[in-house]
Design a protein around this motif. Structure first.
Motif, PDB file in Angstrom:
ATOM      1  N   ILE A 375       0.851  -1.198   0.000  1.00 49.06           N
ATOM      2  CA  ILE A 375       0.000   0.000   0.000  1.00 49.06           C
ATOM      3  C   ILE A 375       0.883   1.242   0.000  1.00 49.06           C
ATOM      4  O   ILE A 375       0.671   2.179  -0.783  1.00 49.06           O
ATOM      5  CB  ILE A 375      -0.947   0.001   1.217  1.00 49.06           C
ATOM      6  N   TYR A 376       1.889   1.242   0.859  1.00 50.07           N
ATOM      7  CA  TYR A 376       2.758   2.424   0.959  1.00 50.07           C
ATOM      8  C   TYR A 376       3.657   2.590  -0.268  1.00 50.07           C
ATOM      9  O   TYR A 376       4.094   3.697  -0.568  1.00 50.07           O
ATOM     10  CB  TYR A 376       3.592   2.351   2.239  1.00 50.07           C
ATOM     11  N   ARG A 377       3.914   1.515  -0.997  1.00 49.30           N
ATOM     12  CA  ARG A 377       4.644   1.654  -2.255  1.00 49.30           C
ATOM     13  C   ARG A 377       3.834   2.435  -3.289  1.00 49.30           C
ATOM     14  O   ARG A 377       4.396   3.064  -4.182  1.00 49.30           O
ATOM     15  CB  ARG A 377       4.961   0.265  -2.835  1.00 49.30           C
ATOM     16  N   ASN A 378       2.516   2.370  -3.155  1.00 53.36           N
ATOM     17  CA  ASN A 378       1.638   2.946  -4.168  1.00 53.36           C
ATOM     18  C   ASN A 378       0.880   4.180  -3.708  1.00 53.36           C
ATOM     19  O   ASN A 378       0.212   4.827  -4.521  1.00 53.36           O
ATOM     20  CB  ASN A 378       0.628   1.888  -4.624  1.00 53.36           C
ATOM     21  N   ILE A 379       0.973   4.515  -2.457  1.00 55.50           N
ATOM     22  CA  ILE A 379       0.066   5.517  -1.909  1.00 55.50           C
ATOM     23  C   ILE A 379       0.370   6.935  -2.382  1.00 55.50           C
ATOM     24  O   ILE A 379      -0.492   7.821  -2.336  1.00 55.50           O
ATOM     25  CB  ILE A 379       0.061   5.439  -0.362  1.00 55.50           C
ATOM     26  N   LEU A 380       1.561   7.179  -2.877  1.00 54.26           N
ATOM     27  CA  LEU A 380       1.920   8.512  -3.365  1.00 54.26           C
ATOM     28  C   LEU A 380       1.786   8.622  -4.880  1.00 54.26           C
ATOM     29  O   LEU A 380       2.337   9.531  -5.499  1.00 54.26           O
ATOM     30  CB  LEU A 380       3.342   8.882  -2.927  1.00 54.26           C
ATOM     31  N   ARG A 381       1.052   7.693  -5.475  1.00 56.71           N
ATOM     32  CA  ARG A 381       0.786   7.758  -6.910  1.00 56.71           C
ATOM     33  C   ARG A 381      -0.417   8.651  -7.187  1.00 56.71           C
ATOM     34  O   ARG A 381      -1.359   8.727  -6.392  1.00 56.71           O
ATOM     35  CB  ARG A 381       0.556   6.351  -7.454  1.00 56.71           C
ATOM     36  N   THR A 382      -0.381   9.311  -8.319  1.00 51.74           N
ATOM     37  CA  THR A 382      -1.433  10.254  -8.690  1.00 51.74           C
ATOM     38  C   THR A 382      -1.401  10.448 -10.200  1.00 51.74           C
ATOM     39  O   THR A 382      -0.458  10.005 -10.871  1.00 51.74           O
ATOM     40  CB  THR A 382      -1.220  11.611  -7.982  1.00 51.74           C
ATOM     41  N   ASN A 383      -2.385  11.109 -10.728  1.00 52.41           N
ATOM     42  CA  ASN A 383      -2.377  11.504 -12.138  1.00 52.41           C
ATOM     43  C   ASN A 383      -2.156  13.010 -12.294  1.00 52.41           C
ATOM     44  O   ASN A 383      -2.297  13.549 -13.386  1.00 52.41           O
ATOM     45  CB  ASN A 383      -3.683  11.087 -12.820  1.00 52.41           C
ATOM     46  N   HIS A 384      -1.810  13.676 -11.178  1.00 50.73           N
ATOM     47  CA  HIS A 384      -1.601  15.119 -11.177  1.00 50.73           C
ATOM     48  C   HIS A 384      -0.112  15.470 -11.220  1.00 50.73           C
ATOM     49  O   HIS A 384       0.739  14.694 -10.797  1.00 50.73           O
ATOM     50  CB  HIS A 384      -2.244  15.740  -9.943  1.00 50.73           C
ATOM     51  N   GLN A 385       0.166  16.664 -11.704  1.00 51.33           N
ATOM     52  CA  GLN A 385       1.552  17.133 -11.798  1.00 51.33           C
ATOM     53  C   GLN A 385       2.117  17.500 -10.428  1.00 51.33           C
ATOM     54  O   GLN A 385       3.322  17.467 -10.213  1.00 51.33           O
ATOM     55  CB  GLN A 385       1.634  18.357 -12.721  1.00 51.33           C
ATOM     56  N   GLU A 386       1.226  17.875  -9.520  1.00 53.60           N
ATOM     57  CA  GLU A 386       1.635  18.220  -8.156  1.00 53.60           C
ATOM     58  C   GLU A 386       0.744  17.487  -7.165  1.00 53.60           C
ATOM     59  O   GLU A 386      -0.392  17.116  -7.481  1.00 53.60           O
ATOM     60  CB  GLU A 386       1.534  19.724  -7.915  1.00 53.60           C
ATOM     61  N   LEU A 387       1.260  17.314  -5.949  1.00 54.25           N
ATOM     62  CA  LEU A 387       0.499  16.621  -4.917  1.00 54.25           C
ATOM     63  C   LEU A 387       0.746  17.298  -3.577  1.00 54.25           C
ATOM     64  O   LEU A 387       1.904  17.535  -3.186  1.00 54.25           O
ATOM     65  CB  LEU A 387       0.923  15.151  -4.849  1.00 54.25           C
ATOM     66  N   ALA A 388      -0.328  17.628  -2.898  1.00 52.49           N
ATOM     67  CA  ALA A 388      -0.217  18.220  -1.561  1.00 52.49           C
ATOM     68  C   ALA A 388      -0.094  17.101  -0.533  1.00 52.49           C
ATOM     69  O   ALA A 388      -0.887  16.159  -0.536  1.00 52.49           O
ATOM     70  CB  ALA A 388      -1.426  19.082  -1.265  1.00 52.49           C
ATOM     71  N   ILE A 389       0.896  17.217   0.342  1.00 55.07           N
ATOM     72  CA  ILE A 389       1.130  16.207   1.368  1.00 55.07           C
ATOM     73  C   ILE A 389       1.184  16.876   2.730  1.00 55.07           C
ATOM     74  O   ILE A 389       1.968  17.812   2.947  1.00 55.07           O
ATOM     75  CB  ILE A 389       2.452  15.441   1.100  1.00 55.07           C
ATOM     76  N   GLU A 390       0.337  16.382   3.632  1.00 53.46           N
ATOM     77  CA  GLU A 390       0.379  16.852   5.017  1.00 53.46           C
ATOM     78  C   GLU A 390       1.099  15.805   5.853  1.00 53.46           C
ATOM     79  O   GLU A 390       0.828  14.613   5.735  1.00 53.46           O
ATOM     80  CB  GLU A 390      -1.033  17.063   5.551  1.00 53.46           C
ATOM     81  N   PHE A 391       2.034  16.253   6.685  1.00 51.24           N
ATOM     82  CA  PHE A 391       2.806  15.333   7.513  1.00 51.24           C
ATOM     83  C   PHE A 391       3.182  16.005   8.819  1.00 51.24           C
ATOM     84  O   PHE A 391       3.030  17.221   8.979  1.00 51.24           O
ATOM     85  CB  PHE A 391       4.063  14.856   6.772  1.00 51.24           C
ATOM     86  N   SER A 392       3.619  15.203   9.751  1.00 52.32           N
ATOM     87  CA  SER A 392       4.070  15.745  11.037  1.00 52.32           C
ATOM     88  C   SER A 392       5.548  15.445  11.230  1.00 52.32           C
ATOM     89  O   SER A 392       6.026  14.383  10.849  1.00 52.32           O
ATOM     90  CB  SER A 392       3.246  15.162  12.188  1.00 52.32           C
ATOM     91  N   ARG A 393       6.230  16.423  11.815  1.00 54.77           N
ATOM     92  CA  ARG A 393       7.657  16.283  12.131  1.00 54.77           C
ATOM     93  C   ARG A 393       7.867  16.790  13.552  1.00 54.77           C
ATOM     94  O   ARG A 393       7.620  17.962  13.844  1.00 54.77           O
ATOM     95  CB  ARG A 393       8.515  17.080  11.145  1.00 54.77           C
TER      96      ARG A 393
END
Length: 617
Positions: A375-393
């Motif tokens: 799932i995590y190998r594929n979860i950042l796939r999209t058909n868009h040129q850009e992708l918004a990612i929210e994360f915590s650090r």
């Protein structure tokens, strides 16, 4: 001393706009037929000039025309359509179609005249399916099926005995007694079960070395982007019966496989377009719980389903969270944006947990560890040129919009290397070997460096480049040792999975390695890597450290399905000498440890550190 096999050399050139020469050399196995296919992907004419065939440098060769089969003459009637389109989804129809699926698969693999290649069994299905659908009752349906079976011709009876002491699984044929109501049909099916069969079959064979099944004459009808109802039912029947008779781990699926046949009949009938058909087949394939069951399709439906672009960072399951653990080779442009240890929260406008649920029905997996991995190998796939990612650090929320790149430029199976070298000496007289890059040519020099060390760490959290372990183990094992046994299917009784002899490795060796050995494993340890992990685990002074492996062992067998879909399955059963399972279970670590977010953030390899501490003490 092994007999030297003959060498067949083909010397030829062929012209297609441009001319070029080829000189392949092929080693032959005794008493085997070799078929060499030569083709080009473009349409047009092809010329073969100056063709010369030599065997052991002699051009005195008798060429026998390839055998033709009656099945190959039945290729036109249903070439473009099964003539079966509208099928009402009623319980009565589903029950009739299910019963035909059971009988069709049984006759395909058990009827001697089918095994001889007398029938195109795809087209045979279409001929009888229409009649089964059109009749009103199960009684009439069984009469239609019986008449069809009789049309396949006469055959001899020769009851074969099963050697029960070596049997792992017998074929599931209880449905003949339980599901068939017609006494005459039941009697005829049992007659087919007792038919005389030979050690070859038109629709399947076995790999000469591994004994995994190979499926022949299974057209994938590549022009059909959206197969009609009859072909969709064929797809279900072909896959279901392949698994029913040849998948060595059918008993581990977790539910009666016969239930799956009934469940998917309405799903395949209802598929309204090529995308829905592909999703239904993908879902069906995932039912077998096998991480080897990769799915390919010529129309790239799966790429469009998941996305044809990707953010090339590596996400792993750490503390049950999606954590950045590295960067793909093509992901250097993201190193200023993300850090190891970042925890993904949202992708686009959707929570990672919700996305995971959407993806999971299309991810074939042997266990939960490999499901989350893929799932995590594929979860950042999209058909868009850009992708918004929210994360915590460090508990701080962050949102970035990042550029994606073409999926074709990325190896989604790439994982960060835990070491930059194949071999290195560690403190405290310990040695480290990365199994993925170790090669046979390196063994002599590596042995000189490790033979007097106190402990050896073999990092198996990767995929091996070669099958070097046979030679490597001559240095490690003090004596010849059993490490694995396999199951093998049968020509005479398809679906009978029996144990073969145990395989041994190593040799009597007074100068073998005397130190302790630790094998590192995790969810990346799959297939050949898992197999080699079994080998190293058999060492008398070994300890396995890490987490659950993939639980997908055994040589691959590929399966063609209508609509130009290709999938695979683990083709042979792989077991420890005591019969202990590896499929779905994996290799159980002696010491269980997984990385932590803190360790990832601080670039610590906590699994390796645990191995070092273990060997030091």
């Amino acid at each position: 001393m092994k007999n030297k096999l003959p060498i067949l050399t083909l010397i030829f050139t062929f012209s297609f706009t441009l001319s070029f020469g080829m000189r392949p050399t092929i080693e032959l196995s005794p008493n085997k037929t070799l078929i060499i296919e030569l083709g080009v992907s473009l349409k047009g004419k092809i010329w073969l000039d100056d063709l010369k065939i030599t065997v052991d440098n002699s051009d005195s060769l008798k060429i026998t025309p390839l055998q033709t089969f009656l099945a190959e003459k039945d290729t036109l009637l249903f070439n473009n359509s099964s003539d079966i389109d509208e099928v009402k989804i009623t319980k009565k129809n589903i029950d009739k179609i299910k019963q035909l699926g059971l009988v069709w698969g049984f006759a395909k693999y058990y009827h001697p005249n089918v095994s001889k290649g007398d029938f195109n069994f795809d087209y045979q299905l279409f001929r009888v399916l229409r009649k089964v659908i059109d009749v009103d009752s199960k009684t009439e349906s069984e009469e239609v099926i019986l008449e069809w079976l009789k049309s396949l011709g006469e055959f001899e009876i020769a009851i074969s005995k099963i050697q029960s002491d070596s049997v792992k699984y017998k074929p599931d044929l209880d449905w003949i007694e339980n599901d068939i109501t017609s006494t005459e049909l039941k009697r005829f099916l049992l007659k087919i079960k007792s038919a005389k069969r030979i050690e070859e079959h038109y629709y399947f064979g076995f790999n000469a070395n591994t004994k995994s099944p190979i499926f022949y004459h299974e057209e994938n009808y590549e022009e059909m982007k959206y197969p009609d109802t009859g072909y969709r039912i064929l797809s279900l029947f072909r896959y279901w019966n392949t698994i029913n008779y040849f998948f060595p781990y059918k008993k581990l699926i977790g539910k009666p496989w016969e239930n799956t046949l009934q469940e998917f009949i309405p799903k395949l009938i209802k598929a309204k377009n090529g995308g829905e058909y592909f999703k239904s087949i993908s879902s069906l394939i995932c039912e077998i719980k096998d991480s080897h069951a990769t799915i390919w399709d010529a129309d790239d439906t799966i790429s469009r389903l998941f996305g044809e672009r990707i953010v090339p960072i590596i996400i792993s399951n750490v503390e049950d969270k999606p954590v950045v653990t590295g960067f793909n080779t093509k992901g250097n442009y993201l190193k200023d944006s993300f850090q190891k240890g970042d925890v993904l929260v949202k992708i686009g406008n959707e929570k990672v947990s919700n996305l995971s649920k959407k993806i999971s029905p299309f991810i074939p997996s042997s266990n939960s560890a490999t499901l989350i991995r893929d799932i995590y190998r594929n979860i950042l796939r999209t058909n868009h040129q850009e992708l918004a990612i929210e994360f915590s650090r460090n508990s701080k929320k962050m949102v970035l919009k990042v550029k994606t790149i073409d999926l074709a430029d990325v190896d989604i199976y790439e994982y960060p290397s835990e070491s930059d070298s194949t071999f290195r000496l560690l403190d405290n007289n310990l040695a480290y070997i990365r199994n993925s890059t170790l090669e046979i040519k390196d063994l002599g020099s590596v042995w000189k460096k490790i033979k007097n060390t106190k402990g050896l760490i073999i990092d198996n959290r990767n995929y091996p480049k070669t099958f070097h372990f046979w030679d490597f183990c001559d240095y490690l094992f003090p004596k010849e040792t059993s490490f694995v046994k396999f199951t093998q299917n049968s020509f005479v009784t398809p679906g009978l999975h029996s144990f073969k002899e145990e395989y041994k490795i190593g040799k009597d060796c007074d100068s073998c390695y005397k130190g302790k050995v630790v094998i590192l494993v995790n969810e990346i340890t799959q297939s050949a890597s898992e197999f080699q992990g079994m080998v190293y685990k058999s060492l008398p002074n070994s300890t396995v450290i890490g987490s659950t492996t993939a639980g997908a062992d055994g040589d691959l067998s590929t399966i063609n399905l209508p609509g130009y879909i290709v999938t695979a399955m683990s083709g042979i059963g792989v077991y420890f000498p005591d019969g202990q399972e590896t499929q779905r279970v994996g290799i159980i670590p002696d010491i269980f440890i997984k990385p932590t977010i803190k360790g990832i953030t601080n670039n610590k390899d906590e699994v390796l550190d645990k191995a070092i501490d273990f060997l030091k003490n």
